[in-house]
Design an enzyme around this catalytic site. Structure first.
Site: not given
Ligand code: IPM
Ligand code: MG
Length: 368
Positions: A142, A249
């Site tokens: 990320y 995620d």
């Molecule tokens: C989560 C969401 C987020 C992520 C997005 C909204 C940035 O999917 O909190 O799981 O990918 O972390």
């Molecule tokens: Mg997510």
């Protein structure tokens, strides 16, 4: 003593609707339990972009750094799909996570008895399920550099980088082991050490932390793809799962669905302790902004309300009050109160978002 402070960021889509129900719960604790919170509100995501041209202003970022806990609804929506990447609603959330250094994301997947029939899996596979996914939240692919879309010869190439330092792995591993000690004392660590160097390091560091500091906890390792398969096959084999940002995620969405509805699940994102001993913390539902049902009073506020219960437990050390709130939710579900996402039983008419909130307040009343 000053009151504990809360920053509320309702965000976009169904965020404001579900957060309005949390406000009822917060008011209830003030009125009936003498637990008064200093509540302030701010903007994050698309609504902040609309007002200020950025998904999170520096002022709101500073406010988030200064309060005892942040409570967030949801961000994003189709209206913002074509925005430049740097100002997309999601960037606001990612900035909060990164600058507050909220490295441990706790995502419980718990199946409420009353809802065991809603799972896409067989009832005996999910009934009584209670697992905790600890997702690393401030590093990995990320945030790793280099990243971007570049020209290479006569075509474009998209690049993201998976990167983990030893200390980043150590601290999230400790969070997982600490939690396991308060639960069923088991941690399963997931990566792809078979294809990724970052996975090899992840496995080694988790094992070292285990050996040196937590030999009393049972540790196992799984490749994340096999972990996804095992989550669907027999999820009750797990207690705490610790994994990286991207795998976490994906695995947490899968785990959430095992429990029947994404509208039920809360999360806590925790960082290092502040001067007052409380961890830096942000609480949010696992679900997104659900633009398709926004503004219609259909959303399930339970995930957001249970996120506040996690705040009571992890930020304010009020475990008994968190238990009370969770029991109130359980009672309302056992009584058959259902928002539209939880239909399927015959003869049940859905209640609105605000009726669900009222029912939970009434259940809190009857807990006194
Ligand atoms: C989560 C969401 C987020 C992520 C997005 C909204 C940035 O999917 O909190 O799981 O990918 O972390
Ligand atoms: Mg997510």
């Amino acid at each position: 003593m000053t009151n504990p402070s809360l920053l509320i960021l309702p965000g976009d889509g169904i965020g404001p609707e579900v957060m309005a129900e949390v406000r009822k719960i917060i008011d209830w604790y003030g009125d009936k339990r003498g637990l008064v919170f200093d509540v302030s509100e701010g903007l994050v995501g698309g609504c902040s972009y609309d007002a200020h041209g950025t998904p999170l202003t520096d002022e709101t970022m500073e406010k988030a750094q200064s309060v005892d806990a942040v409570l967030l609804g949801a961000v994003g929506g189709p209206k913002y799909d074509d925005l430049d990447f740097s100002v997309k609603p999601e960037r606001g959330l990612l900035r909060l996570r990164k600058e507050m250094d909220l490295y441990a994301n706790l995502r419980p997947a718990q199946c409420f008895d009353a809802l065991a029939d809603f799972s896409s899996l067989k009832k005996d596979v999910v009934a009584g399920l209670d697992i905790m996914i600890v997702r690393e939240l401030t590093s990995g692919i990320y945030f790793g550099e280099p990243r971007g879309i570049f020209e290479e010869g006569n075509e474009r190439v998209g690049i993201n980088t998976q990167r983990y330092t030893e200390s980043e792995i150590e601290r999230v591993a400790r969070s997982a082991f600490e939690l396991a000690r308060k639960r069923n004392n088991k941690v399963c660590s997931m990566e792809k050490a078979n294809v990724m160097e970052s996975g090899i390091l992840w496995r080694a560091v988790v094992s070292e932390v285990h050996e040196k500091e937590y030999p009393d906890v049972e540790l196992s390792h799984m490749y994340a793809d096999a972990g996804a398969m095992q989550l669907c096959r027999w999820p009750k084999q797990f207690d705490v799962i610790v994994t990286d940002n991207l795998f976490g995620d994906l695995l947490s969405d899968a785990a959430a669905m095992l429990t029947g509805s994404l509208g039920m699940l809360p999360s806590a994102s925790l960082g290092a302790p502040m001067a007052n001993g409380r961890p830096k913390a942000l609480y949010e539902p696992v679900h997104g902004s659900a633009p398709d049902i926004a503004g219609q009073g259909k959303a399930n506020p339970i995930a957001c309300i249970l996120s506040f219960a996690m705040a009571l437990r992890y930020s304010f050390d009020m475990g008994a009050e968190a238990d009370r709130l969770e029991a109130a939710v359980e009672k309302v579900l056992a009584d058959g109160v259902r928002t539209a996402d939880l239909l399927g039983e015959e003869g049940v008419t859905p209640v609105s978002t605000s009726e669900m909130g009222d029912a939970i307040v009434a259940a809190l009343d009857s807990s006194l």
